[in-house]
Design a protein around this motif. Sequence first.
Motif, mmCIF file in Angstrom:
data_model
loop_
_atom_site.group_PDB
_atom_site.id
_atom_site.type_symbol
_atom_site.label_atom_id
_atom_site.label_comp_id
_atom_site.label_asym_id
_atom_site.label_seq_id
_atom_site.Cartn_x
_atom_site.Cartn_y
_atom_site.Cartn_z
ATOM 1 N N THR A 1 0.785 -1.243 0.000
ATOM 2 C CA THR A 1 0.000 0.000 0.000
ATOM 3 C C THR A 1 0.811 1.286 0.000
ATOM 4 N N TRP A 2 2.037 1.234 0.523
ATOM 5 C CA TRP A 2 2.850 2.459 0.521
ATOM 6 C C TRP A 2 3.277 2.837 -0.886
ATOM 7 N N LEU A 3 3.302 1.822 -1.748
ATOM 8 C CA LEU A 3 4.016 1.949 -3.008
ATOM 9 C C LEU A 3 3.439 3.001 -3.955
ATOM 10 N N PRO A 4 2.138 2.940 -4.241
ATOM 11 C CA PRO A 4 1.629 3.950 -5.178
ATOM 12 C C PRO A 4 1.795 5.367 -4.651
ATOM 13 N N ASP A 5 1.651 5.543 -3.339
ATOM 14 C CA ASP A 5 1.784 6.892 -2.785
ATOM 15 C C ASP A 5 3.212 7.387 -2.922
ATOM 16 N N ALA A 6 4.134 6.546 -2.465
ATOM 17 C CA ALA A 6 5.527 6.976 -2.500
ATOM 18 C C ALA A 6 5.988 7.187 -3.934
ATOM 19 N N HIS A 7 5.628 6.269 -4.821
ATOM 20 C CA HIS A 7 6.073 6.400 -6.206
ATOM 21 C C HIS A 7 5.515 7.643 -6.852
ATOM 22 N N SER A 8 4.279 7.943 -6.512
ATOM 23 C CA SER A 8 3.690 9.075 -7.220
ATOM 24 C C SER A 8 4.183 10.396 -6.658
ATOM 25 N N GLN A 9 4.592 10.427 -5.389
ATOM 26 C CA GLN A 9 4.989 11.707 -4.804
ATOM 27 C C GLN A 9 6.467 11.987 -4.944
ATOM 28 N N ALA A 10 7.273 10.950 -5.050
ATOM 29 C CA ALA A 10 8.709 11.179 -5.157
ATOM 30 C C ALA A 10 9.026 11.834 -6.491
ATOM 31 N N PRO A 11 10.157 12.548 -6.587
ATOM 32 C CA PRO A 11 10.575 13.061 -7.908
ATOM 33 C C PRO A 11 10.781 11.875 -8.857
ATOM 34 N N SER A 12 10.546 12.095 -10.125
ATOM 35 C CA SER A 12 10.527 10.980 -11.062
ATOM 36 C C SER A 12 11.782 10.111 -11.073
ATOM 37 N N PRO A 13 12.990 10.707 -11.033
ATOM 38 C CA PRO A 13 14.151 9.803 -11.037
ATOM 39 C C PRO A 13 14.149 8.874 -9.829
ATOM 40 N N ILE A 14 13.652 9.380 -8.709
ATOM 41 C CA ILE A 14 13.601 8.542 -7.513
ATOM 42 C C ILE A 14 12.539 7.455 -7.685
ATOM 43 N N SER A 15 11.404 7.835 -8.282
ATOM 44 C CA SER A 15 10.377 6.817 -8.529
ATOM 45 C C SER A 15 10.944 5.715 -9.397
ATOM 46 N N ALA A 16 11.748 6.132 -10.381
ATOM 47 C CA ALA A 16 12.341 5.138 -11.267
ATOM 48 C C ALA A 16 13.239 4.200 -10.480
ATOM 49 N N LEU A 17 14.033 4.786 -9.598
ATOM 50 C CA LEU A 17 14.910 3.946 -8.791
ATOM 51 C C LEU A 17 14.105 3.031 -7.870
ATOM 52 N N PHE A 18 13.057 3.594 -7.292
ATOM 53 C CA PHE A 18 12.198 2.790 -6.426
ATOM 54 C C PHE A 18 11.699 1.571 -7.169
ATOM 55 N N SER A 19 11.083 1.873 -8.289
ATOM 56 C CA SER A 19 10.371 0.826 -8.995
ATOM 57 C C SER A 19 11.339 -0.151 -9.625
ATOM 58 N N GLY A 20 12.387 0.418 -10.215
ATOM 59 C CA GLY A 20 13.293 -0.442 -10.941
ATOM 60 C C GLY A 20 14.218 -1.217 -10.038
ATOM 61 N N VAL A 21 14.656 -0.608 -8.957
ATOM 62 C CA VAL A 21 15.755 -1.199 -8.217
ATOM 63 C C VAL A 21 15.390 -1.591 -6.808
ATOM 64 N N LEU A 22 14.741 -0.644 -6.111
ATOM 65 C CA LEU A 22 14.492 -0.896 -4.698
ATOM 66 C C LEU A 22 13.677 -2.167 -4.515
ATOM 67 N N LEU A 23 12.647 -2.309 -5.323
ATOM 68 C CA LEU A 23 11.794 -3.485 -5.195
ATOM 69 C C LEU A 23 12.604 -4.754 -5.427
ATOM 70 N N ASN A 24 13.507 -4.675 -6.408
ATOM 71 C CA ASN A 24 14.324 -5.852 -6.693
ATOM 72 C C ASN A 24 15.255 -6.173 -5.542
#
Lengths: 312, 221, 491, 677
Positions: C231-254
């Motif tokens: 549940t944290w994910l859509p909120d954090a991804h949408s609010q973070a600056p885009s490069p950070i969202s990219a890192l979140f989604s692409g890397v952090l989850l992995n």
Amino acid sequence: MIQLIILPILQIVVIAGLSPLIKGFINNIEARFQCRKGSSLFQPYYNLAKLFRKDAVISETASWIFIATPYVTFVSILIIALLVPVLSSTVPANFTGDVILVIYLFALGRFFLALSSLDTGSAFGGMGGSREMTISSMAEPAMMLSVFNVAIINGSTNLSNITQAMLSYKLLSPSLFLSLAALAIVIIAEAGRIPVDNPFTHLELTMIHEGMILEFSGRYLALIEWASCMKLLILLTILVNTFLPWGIASGLTFPGLIVSFFLYIVKIGFFAFLIAIVESSFAKVRLFRIPNLLGTSFVLAVLAIITHYIVS
Amino acid sequence: MKQHIIVNSQTIDVLAVMMLIATILHISTGRLTTCVWAYAIRSFILACASGIIAYLSGIYHIFITTGITLVIKVVIIPWFLFYIIKKVGIKKEVESFLSFTLSLLCSCGVILVAYYATEPIIQFESTLMKHCLPISIAITLVGFFTMITRKKAITQILGLLAMEDGLFFAALSTSYGMPLIVELGVFFDILVSVIIMGIYVYRIKETFESIDIGFLKELRE
Amino acid sequence: MLISIFLFIPLITAVACVLIKKHNVSKYISVAGSFALLLYNIYLGYTIYLNRSLTELNGFFYVDALSLLTAQIVSVVGFAAALYSIGYMDAELHAAEFPEKRLRWYYFLFHMFIFTMLAVCVANNLGIMWVAIEATTLSTTFLVGFYNKKPHQEAAWKYIIICTVGITLALFGVILTYHSSKNVVGEIGYALNWTDLLAVADRFEPHLMKLAFLFIIIGYGTKAGLAPMHTWLPDAHSQAPSPISALFSGVLLNCSLYGIIRFHVISSKCLGPNYSCTLLMAFGLTSVIVSIPFILVQRDYKRLFAFSSIEHIGFIALGLGFGGMYSIYGAELHTFNHAVAKSLLFFCGGNLFLKYKTREMESIKGIIRTMPVTGVILIIAVFAITGIPPFNIFVSEFIVLADAFSSGSAFVLIFTSLLIVFLVLIFVGYINNIFKMIFSEPAETVVQGEVSKFTIAAMCFLLIFVLIISFYVPPIMRVILSQISDIIRNA
Amino acid sequence: MIEHLFVLSITLFALGALFALCFYKWQMLGNYLSFILAAIASCVNIAIAISVLFNHTAERFNFLLYHAIITYSFLIDSLSAIFILAISVISLIASVYSLGYTKLYVNKRDMRFFGFHFNLFLLAMILVVTANNALVFMIVWELMTIVSFFLVIFEYENPFHRKAGFVYLFMSYICAVFISVAFFIMFSYVKTWTFDFDSFRYAGDIMPAISKNIVFFLVLIGFGIKAGIFPLHLWLPLAHPAAPSNVSMVMSGVMIKTAIYGFIRFYFEFLTPSPPWWGIIILIIGASSAILGILYALLEKDIKTLLAYSSVENIGIILIGIGLSMIFKSYNLMALSSLAMIAGLYHVLNHAVFKSLLFGCAGNIYYSTHTKNIEQLGGLIKRLQVTAPLFLVAVLSISAIPPLNGFVSEWLIFQSLLNGFTIPSVIVKVLTAICGATVALTGALVATCFVKAFGISFLAMPRSEYAQHAREVPVIMYVSMGLLAGLCIFMGLFPVKIMTTINHVNTELLGVNIAHTITSYDWLQTKTLQTNFSEISLKSVTVFGLMFFAITVGAITLINPGFTKKIYKTWTCGISPEPRFGYTATAFSKPFRIIFSNLYRPRREIETTYTVPKYFVKSIVYIAEITPIFEKYFYAPLSRYVLSISNKVRWIHTGSVHIYLVYIFITLIISMLVIGW
């Protein structure tokens, strides 16, 4: 070799020559049913001759399709005349085509007629074309199915083969009889006779075929009229020579042809008489009742096939 | 390096139950300051348990852990929390989504679940400290439960800390502490996370003019 | 020293970034640092390719194919994000969204984030790995709340609370694992080293291990975005600056998933693969299911991408759960593919945000005309992410699904069939939402043209990976993937 | 040699695609280059196809690129070759046609991507029919879909085009999913990790019946969507009209045939031996698609939508041929199976030719009038003097009027159907007969439909300004169409050559050579087309026809040598004729709307406004529309249902962090309970 040349010519001569007579005959009989004296048996010939000599008026909206149509119609009917066994069960040109080709050549003529009906831009033409196409769409499957039944029973779609094979039947099987009935109904529809179409009227509410050819005149009209006479005769010929081919010559012997010719006249005359009776005793049905009639024919044809498969 | 050390002490079990009681105090109390005190007390019990285990087992690096626990968990974090409470000026009442009775009942259920889940494990446990594992799970879960039911941001931090206490206790009582470097890392993380959360409590107060995180509902579908 | 240098690079970069006051300099240092990391990583990859695994500092660091892949993803996406940050942050700075001095801290935290993620990959000690994963949360909280406005704070709060809770549960799992190993390793395990544990994992206490893996999958699963802990994910991804969202989604989850995998290996050895595979499959399928309605009906494109990350993590978990040799191969390939493609999507999203200053999909129209380059890349990225051939994700999905079908288990078969239905729905949602933005008549007021060259460069960099992997998987990568497959299957 | 040619053609297509992209300033130049390269590449492919077909060799190419698991392998056997032939011929003509047609978009929109996608589209189709690997097949299959999707939404400002594109994309994705699953299931039995088709070729023997049946249905739905069978045709009448005509020409002419290729590959190679009921299902689906397709086409006013529905009908007819072939094969009547296959494949070729011609002519109409609504046309025969006869040829051909090519395949279909009487099962026998009637009905309806299409748009008086000012299209457009028209006539008059070519395919596919039953037979320099059931010779029909025509004309002229034609206005009951008097398309098809009202569920509204005294009608608004039943009763409720469920489920993201924690907590508790238990 003579066979190859004479018989086709003979067929065309018989079909082309006799067809106006059949029309005259039916008209005459009907007149008599209506307690009129009726026109001469040869009146259609006079009409054709008159039309051929006349000049023509053509709509300014019409295109080359309009002029091509009479020729296409006429020529396609002439080709059909080659493919149908008339006097002899061996049709020399039968390699050219079979009953399916016959049906599709009819479609060729109809196609062009319907196009030319739209060509002049008059509402009557379009209405006629639309109705004609509607009815033929309904009629075609029934016709195909009844012909298929015969074809399947005899193992060929070639009319000449069918006739030859049918000669061995002494009595029509129930399946064939059903097909015969189905085909008879279709023929009435295809030839544009009452109760499907009234060939004598030019009343906008009822006319179908006449509506389509309303704008034709002169030699064009003559060609179309003649073609429609021939169409009726050919349809009757198919009916007669596939279902009741008894007495037809199987080769090209002179006495055989003579006998065959007279029997042919008698059989065709009988069916023409039947048409006259039907036309005199029924009223034209409403356009949207026609599918019911043709549906009946279709069901008969299906029944014919099923009976054949189940019995044999 | 197979070295079987068995610590058998009824005392540890008793301490475990005391910790659980301190955790339940979280649930049953209505005052925020009491909650922080409860946390400090529980941490102290934890430090005691840690000391006892260090002593009994003879694994002396656990003494270091004990020391750190005393410094960080008993002193620094409660102090920081009191500081935040004062700085933000929170009203002292604890607001809850569930009534106290219901919360207590639920936490009872949670404790039962902890026992139920560990039942096949503690059967094989040779020591007397059979209660340690289920109780530490129970503390963790009750801490979790506190986080769910309490509205204020600061109570959520407390719930999280309760969970962490449960963990530490589990680590201590079952495996006599984790490798020292890990322990240090964990302590560091906890400290930093509490500080970050504290900062956010402050920021949220600044922006939303309330630390009732029931207001934080803007981001949703 | 190999691995230590590896860790030092981002650390030094981070410190340099925070020390240099001029952000015009520090932004280039940031890129240079991440580029160095990328190059170094290639070198490291080659070493692993030759040696299979590498240990350092008395077994404190351990790198094998599995960690290498994750590290590769970190460095590739990290470099792209660093490059993208220049363009993105400059544009945001220009728009006065935040004070300039905060940018220093942005770059500092950015590289700390990368550092912590690399630490996750190289730590042999499971406890240290836990510490590192928790550290990723801590280093990124401020990045999520970077703009420091209401929704950003809210997202940051949710992020830190939910993730910390999850991570705490994971720590419990670590402790239980430790506990379950005590009969074998001895009461005082000075080390919690994965390599040591794995060697003797078959003699662990099974019940404890069961419970331990449960805590691990729920705990790290929270961070990895497995439903229902996502549940944290859509909120954090949408609010973070885009490069950070990219890192979140692409890397952090992995990275979090990497944690699960390490325990999955131990658990499989201890309990047999069925237990952990079933859990992975269950959570994986739940994630895919949960993401569907939000992808079908969505207003915010960044949230859409975020939910799609949940779906893909679910897919990877499913792939791992199916447990066949090729399905693991495919799942790991999918990890890489997803990281690249999703980051690309978030970059596109960032460009859109810079241009339109909104995340509402309804108010964005005619991208293909206003921003042709972004538009084309977005189309490719969307096709890639939805698994349309010939793009890379299709290949990995195809491999996983093919292996699942050939596994012969009815259970797996049902899961796979459901999964396929869901994939269709997700595709529908994606196309329906995104293509409305791309192909439509643009509003008159919008100025044509791209926002920044750096952002386009970063996108092209990732696009190259997307396209190459679609048609060609380098032999080194294939070897690494099959090594991973061996590691996970204990072969 | 062939390998080099194959690589050459791929390179040419790729180069063409790049050329189109490279030119920013001279976009048209780039496009022309790409079309020319595409045309050359198509010529190369024609050469490949012909060489493979006549040398009876199957060519294999493996391109050793390092993919994740597979090698890119391609195979050109004679089945592929016949499809390559169809695709390349149409591609060639479409590329040439595009040279003219794209002038429509000059300086109006960004054309770079058009040539790019167009070339890739042509390339993808070639690759689809040559791919010899499941993964490669899926990749090129979807490549084909994607690039054609972009071509469909080429004019994306139009919301209808966008909708068409999206529907197309969705359906195609579902199609790809079904095919993939079919591959997966087959793969689970053969387990060769290269996914090579060669391993699937024996799959039918080792798979249990139940899996085979599942794969059968998966393939049926999968390729059925692409082929556009009822009720999966949804995308087809939307996408084909939306695409530019030069694209819809290729899409309708050959792209949907790739699905037929898929059917044949699966059903005749991978899944054999097949039970008879598979064939029966295909037969029934074919027949119903044929009849429903044409019934919907009949009522269409948009000429391209009409053509699209007609494609559904033609696919139905092709499927009848293929279904029959399957039935015969499962009863081990191999010669008849081959005959039916010839019928089906012949119709594939025919439909490719005449449908492309039709779409091309529709493109010509659109080019010169900027409308696709036939109600607004009329009188074009005098304005588009070259297009009109070309369109007429196409119309005659599609209506199966002898002596054009449509008739040959229709005739072959009839012959195969009639041979159904050799099948032992009574049900199948009756079914084939009924199908025969259905095909006949379809044929008649097609004729009606195209009388309407041609008559309303080309004949009578122009009904709108657009039609009034229509001008003939650029030469290149009608020359390329002329080639197709020539092909229509050629394939009608000389069918034996083509049948023997298809027979080669069958020899490889079915293992039976029926060359002796389609022998040539010389008489009057004609070659007849013979089966064991009957024979026809369209060449002699034509000869006779010309002969009779000459005789008739001669005779008539003899009778009345001084014949004159007077040109005068059409008689319209005394008023001077106006375009409004002409029959409209709606009126023309009205009898059908009434007869088949159960299917169409027509809705009509008549709104009459009067001038002040209530006797004079000021205007009448007549709205008539039909209910597309599948859309209304299947697709729409389905999508509504899914959306409403999604909307309901979305509340789980309440935004409250407590609730979120509750989710984790409950998950934890439940899992702990489950594990303990």
